[in-house]
Design a protein around this motif. Structure first.
Motif, PDB file in Angstrom:
ATOM      1  N   GLY A 164     -39.158  51.820  30.622  1.00 44.50           N
ATOM      2  CA  GLY A 164     -38.090  50.865  30.703  1.00 44.50           C
ATOM      3  C   GLY A 164     -36.519  51.453  30.763  1.00 44.50           C
ATOM      4  O   GLY A 164     -36.443  52.627  31.442  1.00 44.50           O
ATOM      5  N   PHE A 165     -35.761  50.673  30.338  1.00 47.28           N
ATOM      6  CA  PHE A 165     -34.343  51.059  30.253  1.00 47.28           C
ATOM      7  C   PHE A 165     -33.784  50.807  28.943  1.00 47.28           C
ATOM      8  O   PHE A 165     -33.875  49.670  28.241  1.00 47.28           O
ATOM      9  CB  PHE A 165     -33.450  50.347  31.595  1.00 47.28           C
ATOM     10  N   THR A 166     -32.681  51.547  28.420  1.00 48.75           N
ATOM     11  CA  THR A 166     -32.150  51.365  27.282  1.00 48.75           C
ATOM     12  C   THR A 166     -30.889  51.026  27.677  1.00 48.75           C
ATOM     13  O   THR A 166     -29.938  51.591  28.633  1.00 48.75           O
ATOM     14  CB  THR A 166     -31.913  52.819  26.489  1.00 48.75           C
ATOM     15  N   LEU A 167     -30.250  49.884  26.822  1.00 51.05           N
ATOM     16  CA  LEU A 167     -28.835  49.352  26.989  1.00 51.05           C
ATOM     17  C   LEU A 167     -27.882  49.862  26.019  1.00 51.05           C
ATOM     18  O   LEU A 167     -28.232  49.593  24.953  1.00 51.05           O
ATOM     19  CB  LEU A 167     -28.972  47.864  27.208  1.00 51.05           C
ATOM     20  N   ALA A 168     -26.954  50.586  26.434  1.00 53.95           N
ATOM     21  CA  ALA A 168     -25.955  51.019  25.354  1.00 53.95           C
ATOM     22  C   ALA A 168     -24.536  51.372  26.298  1.00 53.95           C
ATOM     23  O   ALA A 168     -24.629  51.631  27.340  1.00 53.95           O
ATOM     24  CB  ALA A 168     -26.287  52.506  24.747  1.00 53.95           C
ATOM     25  N   ASP A 169     -23.314  51.025  25.485  1.00 54.53           N
ATOM     26  CA  ASP A 169     -22.340  51.082  26.178  1.00 54.53           C
ATOM     27  C   ASP A 169     -22.163  50.648  27.530  1.00 54.53           C
ATOM     28  O   ASP A 169     -21.429  50.994  28.789  1.00 54.53           O
ATOM     29  CB  ASP A 169     -21.588  52.787  26.168  1.00 54.53           C
ATOM     30  N   GLY A 170     -22.790  49.492  27.724  1.00 52.33           N
ATOM     31  CA  GLY A 170     -22.594  48.832  29.113  1.00 52.33           C
ATOM     32  C   GLY A 170     -23.433  49.494  30.261  1.00 52.33           C
ATOM     33  O   GLY A 170     -23.318  48.959  31.443  1.00 52.33           O
ATOM     34  N   THR A 171     -24.423  50.274  29.920  1.00 46.62           N
ATOM     35  CA  THR A 171     -25.145  51.255  30.788  1.00 46.62           C
ATOM     36  C   THR A 171     -26.593  50.967  30.643  1.00 46.62           C
ATOM     37  O   THR A 171     -27.051  51.150  29.356  1.00 46.62           O
ATOM     38  CB  THR A 171     -24.547  52.678  30.677  1.00 46.62           C
ATOM     39  N   LEU A 172     -27.349  50.883  31.620  1.00 48.00           N
ATOM     40  CA  LEU A 172     -28.940  50.906  31.468  1.00 48.00           C
ATOM     41  C   LEU A 172     -29.353  52.310  31.844  1.00 48.00           C
ATOM     42  O   LEU A 172     -28.982  52.970  32.848  1.00 48.00           O
ATOM     43  CB  LEU A 172     -29.465  50.027  32.663  1.00 48.00           C
ATOM     44  N   THR A 173     -30.088  52.981  31.093  1.00 45.96           N
ATOM     45  CA  THR A 173     -30.447  54.436  31.178  1.00 45.96           C
ATOM     46  C   THR A 173     -31.817  54.394  31.103  1.00 45.96           C
ATOM     47  O   THR A 173     -32.569  53.890  30.274  1.00 45.96           O
ATOM     48  CB  THR A 173     -30.001  55.334  30.039  1.00 45.96           C
ATOM     49  N   SER A 174     -32.730  54.966  32.181  1.00 47.67           N
ATOM     50  CA  SER A 174     -34.030  54.894  32.247  1.00 47.67           C
ATOM     51  C   SER A 174     -34.770  55.650  31.173  1.00 47.67           C
ATOM     52  O   SER A 174     -34.314  56.830  30.797  1.00 47.67           O
ATOM     53  CB  SER A 174     -34.531  55.290  33.831  1.00 47.67           C
ATOM     54  N   HIS A 175     -35.804  55.641  30.906  1.00 52.85           N
ATOM     55  CA  HIS A 175     -36.854  56.199  30.139  1.00 52.85           C
ATOM     56  C   HIS A 175     -38.414  55.915  30.687  1.00 52.85           C
ATOM     57  O   HIS A 175     -38.896  54.832  30.888  1.00 52.85           O
ATOM     58  CB  HIS A 175     -36.549  55.983  28.576  1.00 52.85           C
ATOM     59  N   GLY A 176     -38.998  56.838  30.847  1.00 50.02           N
ATOM     60  CA  GLY A 176     -40.767  56.745  30.908  1.00 50.02           C
ATOM     61  C   GLY A 176     -40.653  56.072  32.337  1.00 50.02           C
ATOM     62  O   GLY A 176     -40.112  56.242  33.173  1.00 50.02           O
ATOM     63  N   GLY A 177     -42.027  55.711  32.562  1.00 47.47           N
ATOM     64  CA  GLY A 177     -42.376  55.048  33.984  1.00 47.47           C
ATOM     65  C   GLY A 177     -43.606  55.539  34.369  1.00 47.47           C
ATOM     66  O   GLY A 177     -44.514  56.128  33.620  1.00 47.47           O
ATOM     67  N   LEU A 178     -43.979  55.311  35.584  1.00 48.59           N
ATOM     68  CA  LEU A 178     -43.245  54.632  36.553  1.00 48.59           C
ATOM     69  C   LEU A 178     -43.213  53.229  36.664  1.00 48.59           C
ATOM     70  O   LEU A 178     -44.147  52.618  36.490  1.00 48.59           O
ATOM     71  CB  LEU A 178     -43.883  55.211  37.981  1.00 48.59           C
ATOM     72  N   GLY A 179     -41.894  52.779  36.452  1.00 52.07           N
ATOM     73  CA  GLY A 179     -41.752  51.288  36.364  1.00 52.07           C
ATOM     74  C   GLY A 179     -40.624  50.612  37.227  1.00 52.07           C
ATOM     75  O   GLY A 179     -40.013  51.574  37.777  1.00 52.07           O
ATOM     76  N   LEU A 180     -40.294  49.441  36.907  1.00 54.75           N
ATOM     77  CA  LEU A 180     -39.277  48.738  37.940  1.00 54.75           C
ATOM     78  C   LEU A 180     -38.652  47.791  37.070  1.00 54.75           C
ATOM     79  O   LEU A 180     -39.284  46.948  36.466  1.00 54.75           O
ATOM     80  CB  LEU A 180     -39.692  48.146  38.898  1.00 54.75           C
ATOM     81  N   PHE A 213     -27.337  53.181  35.260  1.00 55.60           N
ATOM     82  CA  PHE A 213     -26.763  52.148  36.118  1.00 55.60           C
ATOM     83  C   PHE A 213     -25.647  51.458  35.272  1.00 55.60           C
ATOM     84  O   PHE A 213     -25.802  51.127  34.220  1.00 55.60           O
ATOM     85  CB  PHE A 213     -27.810  51.245  36.492  1.00 55.60           C
ATOM     86  N   ARG A 214     -24.645  51.050  36.283  1.00 55.48           N
ATOM     87  CA  ARG A 214     -23.528  50.070  35.331  1.00 55.48           C
ATOM     88  C   ARG A 214     -23.382  49.252  36.601  1.00 55.48           C
ATOM     89  O   ARG A 214     -23.364  49.097  37.801  1.00 55.48           O
ATOM     90  CB  ARG A 214     -22.398  50.903  35.136  1.00 55.48           C
ATOM     91  N   ASN A 215     -22.891  47.916  36.322  1.00 53.84           N
ATOM     92  CA  ASN A 215     -22.065  47.004  37.156  1.00 53.84           C
ATOM     93  C   ASN A 215     -22.761  46.671  38.250  1.00 53.84           C
ATOM     94  O   ASN A 215     -22.357  46.938  39.653  1.00 53.84           O
ATOM     95  CB  ASN A 215     -20.651  47.820  37.553  1.00 53.84           C
ATOM     96  N   VAL A 216     -24.150  46.132  38.078  1.00 58.04           N
ATOM     97  CA  VAL A 216     -24.752  45.508  39.561  1.00 58.04           C
ATOM     98  C   VAL A 216     -24.177  44.412  39.814  1.00 58.04           C
ATOM     99  O   VAL A 216     -24.264  43.494  39.046  1.00 58.04           O
ATOM    100  CB  VAL A 216     -26.378  45.578  39.086  1.00 58.04           C
ATOM    101  N   ARG A 217     -23.770  44.504  41.069  1.00 58.20           N
ATOM    102  CA  ARG A 217     -23.209  42.962  41.431  1.00 58.20           C
ATOM    103  C   ARG A 217     -23.553  42.672  42.877  1.00 58.20           C
ATOM    104  O   ARG A 217     -23.779  43.620  43.741  1.00 58.20           O
ATOM    105  CB  ARG A 217     -21.469  43.125  41.175  1.00 58.20           C
ATOM    106  N   VAL A 218     -23.336  41.342  43.434  1.00 57.51           N
ATOM    107  CA  VAL A 218     -23.871  41.000  44.608  1.00 57.51           C
ATOM    108  C   VAL A 218     -22.756  40.062  45.217  1.00 57.51           C
ATOM    109  O   VAL A 218     -22.064  39.238  44.537  1.00 57.51           O
ATOM    110  CB  VAL A 218     -25.064  40.205  44.489  1.00 57.51           C
TER     111      VAL A 218
END
Length: 585
Positions: free
Chosen positions: A294-310, A444-449
């Protein structure tokens, strides 16, 4: 003027960079500042370069100038650049400016350059030079249109010095990546005559409700960057007070602006409007995890750990759209961004039914950064020129128009792929961020569309590549009307940085790609000329890769049958041969 420094992948992945920016202690501390910021912790050092700091004043003189010069010298000592400081405008000659990667206007005021010096500085910027404006640099040269465009906006007024909340809009640029979403500072907060948002990428703005005296109707940019006439321009409104230059966060802000203007790091500095957040740093509402890790959320940032996932967003994207997101790899790490897959809690659905835009830079050509994984390699030369190394942030734009996917890295186009598989569709599906496995640490940060992203509202700037991978080039970087336009080995200079406008123009060094005399005969010379709005300066890219001049009905063509450095371009009947195929930014 500025040579490409991206040999960069800078031993690219031989360096494992720290996952966060740091403020490192100075080797020799300045009296007013106990710490001098450095670039991303663990990243390879920038190559040595020189910066000119110019602080001439013809109006109000800021007492902080001396502290500013000292702070910039300290930053240079700690970060491998040499500072020459001057208030002598006679240093603004073509020969002297050529030795500098960037010129810093440090709280200059009034008219500080004569016409000859202005011309030399214009040529420096048009040749690929960098500009950094600090505080009263916006209170300078009101009657020089080139400078107003370079600075982005000019001073209007200011209230008293007071605390305010700075909203950090772009946390990928090197000057703001170390900051949180809100930055509390005390300074003299300028109001500007115009809003630069339509011509520059706003990095930070003021919350006008947090202080008294703002007059920009709630949209108050205070720091921004832009590509400008072949060069790079960065401005920050901070820096009035003496104390500013002792603030580690502000000094790191200045360092990032200098590094970007000097070409030591890249960023997407195109204007940006109309995007809505999918992940804004505060909440993962609407997102769900498929597969392990999954992903850890800290300081407005998603950081990946483990996997393989989505980690995928539940609302489907459809039609034409543009997705932007910021990402950073800690070292030799693997991840990707998926588009166009159906909803599923099985991460392999995205692999088998969608498309992955790869992040890992160390795999084979069709599976490396910027590649549409397994389908199409990125333009590796363009990718290498735009890619920041591990430990530094990068920005992707993934633009879908119909079944066409264009990939932009830090504002530079690096891939162009069209889906022809009827079992897949880029126009309908979800977006997902991959967590690849243990030890693959990607943030990852700031995902926008932006919906309707297939439209191109803003000019695009970059190389125009033709036959044999050579670049459209202005002979010897000259700017005189009638200068030859030719093919040349791509070298990253301003003579090869073209802006494709929404009005049909193609510009470089402040002038337009022009059909000599507005002619239509085969072999008519293509040249550089002062922009005049005529049909001789209108160009239309075609689906077959040609670039047509509608007035003549003929195509931009590399002359002859052997296309070496110096090959002239001319007008010719369209035939879609290799010497008429062009890749635009």
């Amino acid at each position: 003027m500025r040579t490409p420094v991206r040999a960069r992948l800078r031993t690219l992945l031989g360096v494992v960079a720290g996952a966060a920016l740091a403020l490192a202690p100075q080797a020799a501390a300045l009296p007013a500042a106990p710490h001098t910021p450095t670039a991303a912790a663990g990243a390879a050092a920038d190559p040595a370069y020189k910066v000119l700091v110019f602080s001439k004043t013809a109006g109000f003189r800021h007492s902080s100038i001396d502290d500013g010069v000292a702070a910039l010298r300290g930053l240079g000592t700690a970060n491998n650049f040499t500072v020459d400081a001057t208030e002598d405008a006679q240093t603004f000659t073509a020969g002297n400016l050529a030795q500098y990667k960037a010129v810093v206007f440090l709280s200059t005021t009034g008219d500080v350059l004569n016409s000859t010096q202005q011309t030399a500085f214009e040529q420096y910027i048009q040749g690929g030079g960098g500009y950094v404006g600090i505080h009263a640099a916006a209170d300078t040269e009101y009657d020089w249109p080139f400078y107003e465009g370079l600075a982005g906006a000019l001073f209007h007024s200011h209230p008293a010095i007071q605390p305010a909340t700075v909203k950090v809009e772009d946390r990928a640029h090197d000057s703001t990546a170390h900051l949180g979403a809100a930055w509390q500072r005390t300074d003299e907060w300028y109001n500007y005559r115009t809003n630069p948002r339509t011509t520059a990428r706003v990095l930070a703005s003021l919350d006008e409700s947090s202080y008294s005296g703002g007059n920009m109707a709630g949209d108050h940019p205070i720091a921004w960057c832009k590509d400008y006439q072949g060069g790079r321009a960065y401005y920050t409104g901070g820096g009035h007070t003496d104390e500013s230059y002792a603030e580690p966060a502000f000094r790191r802000h200045l360092l990032g602006g200098i590094r970007w203007a000097a070409g030591m790091t890249d960023a997407d500095c195109r204007p940006e409007t109309g995007y809505t957040p999918l992940f804004d740093g505060s909440s993962t509402s609407g997102w769900r995890q498929a597969g392990p890790g999954g992903f850890t959320l800290a300081d407005g940032t998603l950081t990946s750990h483990g996997g393989l996932g989505l980690f995928w967003y539940g609302q489907e994207l459809s039609g034409d759209y543009s997705v932007k997101l910021d990402w950073k790899a800690a070292g030799d790490d693997n991840s990707g961004v998926f588009l166009g897959f159906p909803a599923s809690d099985d991460p392999w659905t995205a692999v088998n039914q969608g498309y992955e835009i790869q992040i890992d830079a160390t795999d084979s050509a069709d599976r490396t950064t910027g590649a549409v994984y397994g389908f199409r390699s990125a333009d590796l030369a363009a990718r290498d020129a735009a890619l920041n190394p591990p430990g530094e942030w990068n920005t992707y734009e993934l633009r879908v128009t119909g079944e066409r996917l264009e990939v932009f890295l830090n504002g530079r186009k690096i891939n162009d792929f069209t889906n022809t598989d009827p079992a897949r569709s880029l126009r309908q599906g979800h977006i997902g961020l991959q967590n690849h496995g243990d030890g693959d640490d990607v943030s990852f940060r700031n995902v926008r569309v932006k919906h309707g992203g297939g439209q191109q509202p803003n000019p695009r700037t970059g190389e125009v590549k033709g036959v044999n991978g050579k670049c459209l080039d202005i002979d010897n970087s000259q700017t005189a009307d009638g200068t030859k336009v030719q093919l040349w080995t791509c070298n990253g200079t301003g003579a090869q940085r073209w802006t494709v406008g929404t009005d049909g123009t193609v510009k470089a060094l402040g002038k337009c790609l022009d059909v000599s005399g507005g002619g239509s005969a085969d072999g008519t010379r293509i040249q550089l000329w002062t922009c005049n709005g005529t049909g001789a300066q209108k160009w239309t890219p075609q689906a077959d890769g040609t670039v047509r001049n509608p007035q003549s009905g003929k195509c931009l063509d590399a002359s002859g049958g052997v296309w070496n450095d110096g090959t002239a371009v001319h007008l010719w009947t369209c035939h879609t041969g290799p010497n008429q195929k062009w890749t635009l930014p």
